[in-house]
Write a protein that holds these residues in place. Structure first.
Motif, PDB file in Angstrom:
ATOM      1  N   VAL A 199      75.883 -19.573  38.460  1.00  0.00           N
ATOM      2  CA  VAL A 199      75.188 -18.897  39.816  1.00  0.00           C
ATOM      3  C   VAL A 199      73.611 -20.339  39.811  1.00  0.00           C
ATOM      4  CG1 VAL A 199      74.347 -17.894  41.507  1.00  0.00           C
ATOM      5  CG2 VAL A 199      76.500 -17.223  39.865  1.00  0.00           C
ATOM      6  N   CYS A 200      72.582 -19.797  38.638  1.00  0.00           N
ATOM      7  CA  CYS A 200      72.010 -20.488  38.398  1.00  0.00           C
ATOM      8  C   CYS A 200      72.010 -21.267  38.238  1.00  0.00           C
ATOM      9  CB  CYS A 200      70.243 -19.302  37.654  1.00  0.00           C
ATOM     10  SG  CYS A 200      70.158 -17.975  37.443  1.00  0.00           S
ATOM     11  N   ASP A 201      72.579 -21.808  37.472  1.00  0.00           N
ATOM     12  CA  ASP A 201      72.381 -23.469  36.805  1.00  0.00           C
ATOM     13  C   ASP A 201      73.103 -24.351  38.095  1.00  0.00           C
ATOM     14  OD1 ASP A 201      72.558 -26.031  34.775  1.00  0.00           O
ATOM     15  OD2 ASP A 201      74.356 -25.437  34.475  1.00  0.00           O
ATOM     16  N   VAL A 202      73.879 -24.081  39.214  1.00  0.00           N
ATOM     17  CA  VAL A 202      74.363 -24.302  40.130  1.00  0.00           C
ATOM     18  C   VAL A 202      73.658 -25.033  41.073  1.00  0.00           C
ATOM     19  CG1 VAL A 202      76.441 -24.663  42.326  1.00  0.00           C
ATOM     20  CG2 VAL A 202      76.966 -24.101  39.472  1.00  0.00           C
ATOM     21  N   PHE A 203      72.880 -23.883  41.314  1.00  0.00           N
ATOM     22  CA  PHE A 203      71.582 -23.658  42.357  1.00  0.00           C
ATOM     23  C   PHE A 203      70.347 -24.570  41.869  1.00  0.00           C
ATOM     24  CE2 PHE A 203      67.561 -22.776  43.803  1.00  0.00           C
ATOM     25  CZ  PHE A 203      67.495 -22.539  45.525  1.00  0.00           C
ATOM     26  N   ASP A 204      70.002 -25.081  41.206  1.00  0.00           N
ATOM     27  CA  ASP A 204      69.228 -26.145  40.316  1.00  0.00           C
ATOM     28  C   ASP A 204      69.395 -27.137  40.483  1.00  0.00           C
ATOM     29  OD1 ASP A 204      66.458 -25.575  39.650  1.00  0.00           O
ATOM     30  OD2 ASP A 204      67.003 -26.596  38.178  1.00  0.00           O
ATOM     31  N   ALA A 205      71.295 -27.498  39.940  1.00  0.00           N
ATOM     32  CA  ALA A 205      71.830 -28.878  40.347  1.00  0.00           C
ATOM     33  C   ALA A 205      71.458 -29.497  41.604  1.00  0.00           C
ATOM     34  CB  ALA A 205      72.870 -28.977  39.094  1.00  0.00           C
ATOM     35  N   LEU A 206      72.330 -28.179  42.290  1.00  0.00           N
ATOM     36  CA  LEU A 206      71.981 -28.749  43.970  1.00  0.00           C
ATOM     37  C   LEU A 206      70.880 -28.807  44.610  1.00  0.00           C
ATOM     38  CD1 LEU A 206      75.148 -27.194  45.000  1.00  0.00           C
ATOM     39  CD2 LEU A 206      75.130 -29.508  44.356  1.00  0.00           C
ATOM     40  N   THR A 207      69.596 -28.045  44.457  1.00  0.00           N
ATOM     41  CA  THR A 207      68.911 -28.690  44.688  1.00  0.00           C
ATOM     42  C   THR A 207      67.146 -29.223  43.988  1.00  0.00           C
ATOM     43  OG1 THR A 207      68.047 -26.333  43.743  1.00  0.00           O
ATOM     44  CG2 THR A 207      68.786 -25.986  45.921  1.00  0.00           C
ATOM     45  N   SER A 208      68.055 -30.037  42.821  1.00  0.00           N
ATOM     46  CA  SER A 208      66.948 -30.705  42.212  1.00  0.00           C
ATOM     47  C   SER A 208      67.210 -32.462  42.650  1.00  0.00           C
ATOM     48  CB  SER A 208      67.280 -31.068  40.915  1.00  0.00           C
ATOM     49  OG  SER A 208      67.178 -29.651  40.576  1.00  0.00           O
ATOM     50  N   GLU A 209      66.162 -33.469  42.593  1.00  0.00           N
ATOM     51  CA  GLU A 209      67.187 -34.759  42.545  1.00  0.00           C
ATOM     52  C   GLU A 209      67.375 -34.995  41.357  1.00  0.00           C
ATOM     53  OE1 GLU A 209      64.024 -37.270  44.340  1.00  0.00           O
ATOM     54  OE2 GLU A 209      65.182 -38.865  43.500  1.00  0.00           O
TER      55      GLU A 209
END
Ligand SMILES: [Fe+2]
Ligand SMILES: [Fe+2]
Length: 403
Positions: free
Chosen positions: A319-329
């Protein structure tokens, strides 16, 4: 009670021996004449006589009381090397004194020499059980008193030497354990950075997502120790990327089927890198590395685990990895807005994500956004980056000694 002094004809000759006793204790450079002696006897006359005799025998540090209760306070403040204790005292008796000292100083050697006229078997037994180390029968023989004082001081010195040695050893073990812990955390930190630096310029991704993971772990009720484990183990989730060739890992465009197959091996490579450790932290790191690409519906890799077969720490990381991957450039994409990211994650609820975990994550979204802003990718000042990393990886050592 009144005491009589039995004069020994050899008393003066024996007195001279006080300064020249050759024992284990004197080899430790302890001077018997400097021993602190506490005399406790309800009869002031007895106290005076004993003090005079002891001073006459070369002892310099003597303090005394006629009250049993006061002797407890004196024991704390004066810290005597030996206590000459009368048994029969009104109010607080010698037995009461020993009981109180024994319960307050359970791990100490109580240097108590009992002075008594009652030397029957039951009195002796009672005194020994209460903590007495030896007896002196009234009337006193000064040479005998000196010999018994010497014996007690010698045992006390040896006892203290062993205690001090144990303390030193304990401190050394603690210092080395802390040193080991520090180097272990350092290795973890560097492993996480090594993997992230390969495809992420600042390495802030692992810092952000490990913070999200810890917060989510607490939200779903994991205890303090487990949440700390998640915090420190999650940065290693992509350590297996070390084993992926640059042409695939850093490829700007989409991966073809063959390249994608190789890319997926990073989960098993990471697990192998972290495997075989007896540390709970490394074991969790291994689990997370292996399972962080498993999907709730069983369509993930490498094992195709489904639902709760996937360890909870790995589901948290997903969950946390995907959230950060999507919200990051990333080199291949722009950063998504939080609204778009949340919409996409909701769409994947029950397929990629554990539905309950995703709900819990969305509950704490405001805090997640705060963390994301605090550890933003735009923060490139090396000094600030260093202090952020130290805050996460070093300052909290005290909390992870048992991880
Ligand atoms: Fe990964
Ligand atoms: Fe990641």
């Amino acid at each position: 009670m009144k005491i009589l002094i039995r004069r020994d004809p050899d008393h003066l000759r024996k007195r001279k021996k006080l300064g020249s006793m050759t024992t284990a204790a004197t080899q430790n450079k302890f001077k018997y004449s400097e021993a602190r002696i506490l005399v406790v006897d309800d009869e002031p006359g007895n106290v005076k006589i004993l003090e005079r005799l002891l001073r006459g025998s070369g002892f310099k540090n003597i303090t005394s009381t006629t009250d049993g209760l006061t002797s407890l306070e004196l024991y704390k403040t004066y810290q005597p090397d030996i206590v000459l204790l009368d048994i029969k005292m009104p109010g607080f008796s010698g037995f009461d004194v020993m009981d109180a000292l024994s319960s307050e100083n359970q791990h100490d050697y109580l240097p108590i020499l009992v002075l008594t006229a009652q030397m029957d078997h039951s009195t002796r037994l009672k005194a020994l059980k209460a903590g007495a180390k030896d007896f002196i029968q009234k009337p006193f023989d000064m040479a005998e008193i000196l010999a018994r004082i010497q014996n007690i001081l010698e045992v006390r010195l040896l006892h203290n030497a062993v205690r001090d040695q144990n303390k030193t050893l304990e401190e050394e073990v603690q210092a080395r354990t802390q040193e080991l812990e520090k180097s272990r955390m350092d290795v973890i930190h560097r492993l996480g950075r090594a993997a992230e630096y390969r495809d992420n310029e600042t390495g802030m991704h692992v810092i952000r997502m490990s913070k999200y993971c810890e917060r989510l772990a607490r939200e779903i009720g994991l205890d303090d120790k487990a949440s700390q484990l998640v915090l420190y183990a999650s940065p290693m989730h992509d350590v297996g990327k070390i084993g992926i060739p640059d042409r695939i890992l850093l490829k700007p465009g989409k991966l073809n089927a063959e390249e994608w197959k190789i890319m997926k091996t990073h989960a098993e490579i990471g697990a192998k890198i972290l495997s075989g450790s007896s540390s709970g932290l490394m074991q969790m790191g291994e689990t997370i590395a292996r399972c962080h690409h498993e999907h709730w519906d069983g369509s993930g890799y490498p094992q195709g685990l489904k639902g709760r077969e996937i360890p909870v720490e790995a589901r948290i990381v997903t969950v946390c990895d995907v959230f950060d991957a999507l919200t990051s450039e990333r080199p291949y994409k722009e950063a998504w807005s939080v609204a778009d990211t949340v919409a996409e994650m909701k769409r994947l609820k029950g397929t990629l994500f554990d539905p309950e975990l995703l709900e819990a994550f969305l509950q704490i979204l405001p805090e997640i956004i705060t963390i994301s802003q605090k550890f933003s990718d735009t923060e490139t000042d090396p000094t600030i980056l260093k202090s952020i990393r130290e805050e996460i990886f070093h300052e909290s050592f005290a909390h992870c000694n048992s991880l």
